[in-house]
Design a protein around this motif. Structure first.
Motif, PDB file in Angstrom:
ATOM      1  N   GLN A 280     -19.131 -44.492  -7.317  1.00 38.05           N
ATOM      2  CA  GLN A 280     -20.227 -44.557  -6.349  1.00 38.05           C
ATOM      3  C   GLN A 280     -20.983 -45.875  -6.460  1.00 38.05           C
ATOM      4  O   GLN A 280     -21.417 -46.426  -5.433  1.00 38.05           O
TER       5      GLN A 280
ATOM      6  N   HIS B 232     -21.846 -32.425  -6.360  1.00 33.00           N
ATOM      7  CA  HIS B 232     -22.239 -33.836  -6.281  1.00 33.00           C
ATOM      8  C   HIS B 232     -22.031 -34.426  -4.886  1.00 33.00           C
ATOM      9  O   HIS B 232     -22.255 -35.610  -4.682  1.00 33.00           O
ATOM     10  N   ASN B 233     -21.600 -33.583  -3.961  1.00 28.31           N
ATOM     11  CA  ASN B 233     -21.292 -34.081  -2.622  1.00 28.31           C
ATOM     12  C   ASN B 233     -22.230 -33.450  -1.589  1.00 28.31           C
ATOM     13  O   ASN B 233     -23.393 -33.829  -1.482  1.00 28.31           O
TER      14      ASN B 233
ATOM     15  N   SER C 175     -22.312 -34.429 -11.446  1.00 31.30           N
ATOM     16  CA  SER C 175     -20.855 -34.541 -11.573  1.00 31.30           C
ATOM     17  C   SER C 175     -20.384 -34.774 -12.998  1.00 31.30           C
ATOM     18  O   SER C 175     -19.163 -34.881 -13.209  1.00 31.30           O
TER      19      SER C 175
ATOM     20  N   PHE D 106     -17.377 -40.552 -11.574  1.00 30.29           N
ATOM     21  CA  PHE D 106     -17.931 -40.547 -10.216  1.00 30.29           C
ATOM     22  C   PHE D 106     -19.106 -41.522 -10.079  1.00 30.29           C
ATOM     23  O   PHE D 106     -19.307 -42.100  -9.011  1.00 30.29           O
ATOM     24  N   LEU D 107     -19.858 -41.715 -11.151  1.00 32.04           N
ATOM     25  CA  LEU D 107     -20.965 -42.674 -11.091  1.00 32.04           C
ATOM     26  C   LEU D 107     -20.448 -44.093 -10.922  1.00 32.04           C
ATOM     27  O   LEU D 107     -20.989 -44.867 -10.117  1.00 32.04           O
TER      28      LEU D 107
ATOM     29  N   SER E 142     -16.552 -34.250 -13.967  1.00 32.88           N
ATOM     30  CA  SER E 142     -15.879 -35.517 -14.214  1.00 32.88           C
ATOM     31  C   SER E 142     -15.304 -35.579 -15.627  1.00 32.88           C
ATOM     32  O   SER E 142     -14.197 -36.097 -15.840  1.00 32.88           O
TER      33      SER E 142
ATOM     34  N   ILE F 245     -26.103 -38.117  -8.786  1.00 33.15           N
ATOM     35  CA  ILE F 245     -24.644 -37.987  -8.791  1.00 33.15           C
ATOM     36  C   ILE F 245     -24.128 -37.872 -10.221  1.00 33.15           C
ATOM     37  O   ILE F 245     -23.238 -37.052 -10.520  1.00 33.15           O
ATOM     38  N   TYR F 246     -24.678 -38.674 -11.121  1.00 38.05           N
ATOM     39  CA  TYR F 246     -24.265 -38.563 -12.522  1.00 38.05           C
ATOM     40  C   TYR F 246     -24.653 -37.204 -13.097  1.00 38.05           C
ATOM     41  O   TYR F 246     -23.866 -36.575 -13.819  1.00 38.05           O
TER      42      TYR F 246
ATOM     43  N   SER G 159     -25.461 -38.327  -1.474  1.00 37.10           N
ATOM     44  CA  SER G 159     -24.212 -37.625  -1.761  1.00 37.10           C
ATOM     45  C   SER G 159     -23.114 -38.604  -2.136  1.00 37.10           C
ATOM     46  O   SER G 159     -23.099 -39.769  -1.711  1.00 37.10           O
ATOM     47  N   TYR G 160     -22.166 -38.105  -2.918  1.00 39.63           N
ATOM     48  CA  TYR G 160     -21.029 -38.930  -3.326  1.00 39.63           C
ATOM     49  C   TYR G 160     -20.066 -39.103  -2.159  1.00 39.63           C
ATOM     50  O   TYR G 160     -19.801 -38.167  -1.408  1.00 39.63           O
TER      51      TYR G 160
END
Length: 568
Positions: free
Chosen positions: A96, A312-313, A78, A92-93, A82, A74-75, A392-393
């Protein structure tokens, strides 16, 4: 040579005794291991049977590894978006990680018996289901996402956006397992009540989820409930009918919706419209192709630079394929598959049908959602916009997925229960006759029916049989020797409301507890009571002489292959 001489000398000398051989033999100690064995040969790990503990450890290890890998990806996927939109590449990290922390708190509450196990079969489940139904109705009126994504699936709570369809997944599975267990296992409801509860529980939330619209979640929940019904023994004619009806309804849903029809045509040929309906599908294929065998390396993706939407999703697997390549993606898939297999092993060891259905439903819904996301990104089936579980985020997705995993873990915890054989063994004791009579007197005076420790009688007052089956009286020397020997008393713990062993004695000998006298000498028990006369067959010629024990010659007309195991 000295070895041959020593061998000849040993052959001429007298064979050493068994005690000397055992004394000369070196003692080899077993190496200490992390596991141990019970007296009955079952392997244990940390006091839990290995058949229960091993899949639990595999499931938990794979789950933690997948969640940590999800935070990393995710990091990586995104960070660019981000940084541009929120001023920090960690935005986003952080979010999450907070959602994952909340999910693991719920995991600990469910998996560590803070919530009573009977709670999952109580009427409170219907109350939670009704609350989810209210959220599904509210999202149709106050939901967000229709302008940006074309579907009203989220309720803005200020801190984060709640997706009621994700919350409905564990609630529907818990309630489905309860209804099926009440009908198939306990028999507390009849067929009419079973059908009424199923027609109330399932169609209403599925219809509301479909109206958002969210066809992917509707398919996932329907397939899971259908699989649970098959596990309960649904007839194959009904299975075939439901399958055909599902295909007809799916085709009608695609035809009646222009948006779904475009998505389906893009699935058939994404390159026919690569800048509109096939945009994400073609970029996902390009991401996998550019990753090659070993990938570009973590953080080196190019598709995350505003090329691939929702990187990221829903499409995070495309970033994994680009940065880690085919090898890294295959390892990730194998770890997820190992977690699913371990979950099915947990289902197999579940003690009740309710626990089996609950764990099976949670496992199936995670596996189905994983396959739908993977196949959709690879172009094997139409993309439905479902996130990849644990990776997924999304706050609602990660919390719901961890709740499903917690229910699987809780079933494994509840599988380590005391069995009927364990209760039987703990209610038996081996003792001498004097201690047995003393324990029986103590039990009679105190009114206890249960033996709490070794040394107390579990059979009540000892009764020595006065006659044998043939009617003869026992020998005095054997009776005297049996008093100093050990005796096995067949008894057990008494449940509440049952009569004690001492009360049973007042009814007579029939149906009570009996004592089995093993005697003091094993040779005396094995020796025949009457000596049979020995017949000399040395004068008999030919094959008419009967074979004696130890005679290795096969009878006439029988070769070595025709001989049985005891003739060789």
């Amino acid at each position: 040579m000295w070895f041959s001489k020593a061998k000849e000398g040993a052959a001429e000398s007298e064979a050493p005794s068994a005690g000397a051989r055992s004394a000369a033999r070196p003692k080899v100690r077993r190496r200490a291991t992390a596991t141990s064995h019970s007296d009955w040969g079952e392997k244990y790990i940390a006091g839990v049977p290995a058949r229960i503990m091993r899949p639990r450890l595999v499931f938990l290890s794979c789950l933690i590894a997948i969640c940590m890998f999800g935070l990393l990806m995710i990091y990586s996927a995104s960070s660019v978006e981000s940084l541009q939109e929120n001023g920090s590449s960690w935005f986003f990290l952080y979010r999450q990680a907070i959602f994952m922390f909340i999910g693991f708190v719920l995991f600990a509450m469910i998996g560590s018996r803070l919530l009573p196990w009977p709670l999952f079969r109580s009427k409170l489940v219907w109350g939670v289901w009704f609350g989810v139904l209210v959220l599904l109705i509210a999202v149709l009126f106050v939901g967000q996402g229709a302008e940006e994504w074309g579907a009203s699936r989220w309720i803005d709570l200020g801190i984060f956006n709640l997706q009621p369809a994700e919350v409905a997944k564990p609630v529907i599975i818990v309630l489905t397992a309860k209804i099926f267990a009440d009908y198939f296992e306990d028999g507390t409801i009849d067929t009419r009540a079973f059908l009424i509860q199923m027609l109330i529980m399932l169609p209403f939330p599925l219809f509301l989820i479909f109206k958002e619209p969210d066809l992917g979640t509707t398919i996932i929940i329907a397939l899971t409930v259908f699989a649970i019904a098959i596990l309960c023994g649904l007839p194959w004619r009904v299975v075939a009918f439901v399958t055909i009806a599902a295909f007809v309804l799916g085709a009608a849903a695609i035809v009646t919706s222009p948006y779904r029809a475009k998505r389906f045509l893009a699935f058939l040929d994404p390159w026919s419209d690569p800048y509109d309906t096939g945009y994400q599908a073609t970029l996902a294929i390009m991401a996998f192709a550019s990753g090659g065998l070993f990938g570009r390396g973590i953080g080196n993706s190019t598709m995350k630079y505003h090329y691939l939407p929702e990187a990221h999703n829903d499409y995070i697997l495309a970033i994994i394929g680009e940065e880690l390549g085919f090898v890294g993606t295959a390892i990730f898939v194998l770890v997820f598959v190992a977690m699913i297999i371990a979950a099915f092993y947990i289902c197999r060891e579940a003690p009740t049908l309710h626990a089996q259905l609950l764990a099976s439903g949670c496992t199936i819904i995670l596996a189905v959602q994983f396959l739908i996301n993977v196949f959709g990104i690879l172009g094997v089936m139409p993309m439905t916009g479902k996130p990849l579980p644990f990776v997924s985020y999304g706050g609602s997705s990660i919390i719901a997925s961890l709740v499903l995993a917690a229910l699987i873990f809780r079933v494994s915890v509840e599988s380590n229960v005391e069995t009927a054989a364990d209760r039987r063994r703990s209610g038996m004791a081996v003792m001498g006759e004097r201690s047995a009579r003393a324990s029986a007197r103590r039990s009679a005076s105190s009114g206890d029916d249960v033996s709490g420790h070794i040394g107390r009688s579990t059979a009540g007052e000892v009764r020595v049989r006065s006659t044998r089956r043939d009617g003869s009286a026992p020998r005095a020397d054997r009776v005297a020797s049996s008093r100093s020997a050990l005796s096995v008393y067949d008894g057990g713990r008494q449940g509440r409301g049952e009569a004690s062993p001492t009360r049973r004695e007042s009814r007579g000998t029939a149906g009570g507890y009996g004592r089995i006298d093993l005697g003091s000498d094993a040779g005396e028990r094995l020796r025949p009571r009457q000596e049979r006369p020995r017949v000399d067959y040395r004068g008999v010629t030919g094959g008419n002489a009967p074979r004696r024990s130890g005679d290795g010659r096969p009878p006439r007309g029988m070769n070595d292959r025709e001989r049985g195991r005891y003739d060789r």
